[in-house]
Design an enzyme around this catalytic site. Structure first.
Site, PDB file in Angstrom:
ATOM      1  CE1 TYR A 283     -30.532   7.971  27.435  1.00  0.00           C
ATOM      2  CE2 TYR A 283     -29.439   6.743  25.689  1.00  0.00           C
ATOM      3  CZ  TYR A 283     -30.468   6.872  26.591  1.00  0.00           C
ATOM      4  OH  TYR A 283     -31.431   5.895  26.671  1.00  0.00           O
TER       5      TYR A 283
ATOM      6  CG  ASP B 115     -35.617  15.671  40.744  1.00  0.00           C
ATOM      7  OD1 ASP B 115     -34.854  14.796  40.278  1.00  0.00           O
ATOM      8  OD2 ASP B 115     -35.503  16.878  40.467  1.00  0.00           O
TER       9      ASP B 115
ATOM     10  CB  THR C  84     -40.232   6.994  24.324  1.00  0.00           C
ATOM     11  OG1 THR C  84     -38.915   7.573  24.262  1.00  0.00           O
ATOM     12  CG2 THR C  84     -40.129   5.474  24.349  1.00  0.00           C
TER      13      THR C  84
END
Length: 334
Positions: free
Chosen positions: A149, A57, A185
């Site tokens: 983002y 992670d 994706t």
């Protein structure tokens, strides 16, 4: 001679396609991601080369240092480090939970910075190496409902440029930033969502293998920045040269082309935990070619004389653009 390549974010989308592309070259791989079972699947896909999988992670303290140590212990060095790990969240800025916004930035920007720090320390010790970060066209432009983002990718753009300036005294070490546009994706379906509609990549959509080829090519021909996407230059030009027009158009176009009609309740997606069942190379956003040809040969597009009459989504997209431009002109001259 085969290289030793670390790929972080190797279980889905661009990262998984990149792992396969390096395996086809015969490079030795160190694959990292959160889901051990999916890492095992990718390892099987790259069975022709030597592969080390390290469940990681990237947001956990010390995880990237441990990844580098595992790679060096197994292979003795790292030649290339590719960082593709990313998560996404949809929603108006004030409606995205603070914890989700911060985790997206932590994953997409701060973890990339951590990867760069670890990789560069090793490269400076050996005098050579290639670091490849995956940015986005959204590191140069903005889009509504994707604030976390966009913030991360703008930050990554500045970080990469700064590091490249600092590497001018180290010619054996290269940093390349690969900026895709829309890519097929699973990240859109896997994204956290507080908007009520499932996201999707707006057209034109590239395959993840195309981005993977650009990443692999950066190892042989390092460049400061590589753009993957036919409209990236156009979008950047419109954002910079015609900001008023861009801001009027981007909202309607995002709602039309960047969001599907499928409703979805509010959820955290894969921001905090992986979803192995949803991890794959492709996200299913590119149509089957045979179906595409059949659809275009039917009544959806009619030729009348020299003109092409558009119907369906193409006509709605054109209509939304025309309405937005008209609104801007009325605002300026009304």
């Amino acid at each position: 001679m085969s290289r030793v390549v670390v790929v972080a974010g190797a279980t889905s989308g661009i990262g998984r396609a990149t792992a396969r592309a390096f395996a086809e070259r015969g490079d030795r791989l160190v694959l990292a991601a959160r889901a051990p079972q999916t890492l095992a699947e990718v390892r099987a896909e790259c069975a022709d080369v030597e592969v080390l999988t390290v469940p990681t992670d990237v947001t956990e303290a010390g995880a990237l240092e441990a990844l580098a140590e595992a790679a060096i212990e197994r292979f003795g060095r790292i030649d290339v480090w590719v960082h593709t790990a990313a998560v996404m969240a949809y929603g108006r800025f004030d409606e995205v939970p603070e914890r989700v916004f911060e985790q997206v930035v932590r994953t997409d920007l701060l973890a990339a910075a951590g990867a760069a720090r670890v990789a560069l320390r090793h490269f400076r010790a050996t005098g050579a190496g290639t670091l490849i970060l995956t940015g986005s066209v959204l590191g140069h432009i903005t889009a509504p409902y994707m604030s976390a983002y966009v913030t991360s990718k703008w930050g990554l753009q500045g970080l990469a440029r700064t590091i490249q300036q600092e590497l001018r005294d180290s010619p054996g070490i290269r940093l390349c930033l690969v900026n895709p546009g829309s890519v097929d994706t699973p990240v859109y379906q896997q994204a956290a969502n507080y908007l009520g509609r499932v996201g999707r990549p707006p057209p034109p959509v590239a395959g993840p293998q195309r981005v993977a080829r650009a990443i692999v090519d950066c190892v042989d021909r390092p460049r400061r920045e590589v753009s993957v996407g036919r409209l990236n230059v156009v979008l950047r030009a419109g954002f910079t040269v015609l900001p008023g027009v861009y801001d009027v158009l981007v909202g309607p176009l995002m709602r039309l082309a960047g969001l599907s009609g499928r409703p979805v309740p509010a959820h955290d997606g894969t921001v905090f935990a992986p979803n192995p069942a949803g991890e794959s190379v492709r996200g299913g956003h590119l149509p089957d070619l045979r179906q595409f040809v059949r659809a275009r040969s039917g009544p959806a597009v009619q030729l009348r004389g020299p003109a092409v009459q558009l119907r369906g989504p193409a006509a709605r997209l054109r209509g939304a653009a025309a309405d937005a431009v008209g609104a801007l002109l009325r605002r300026r001259h009304g």
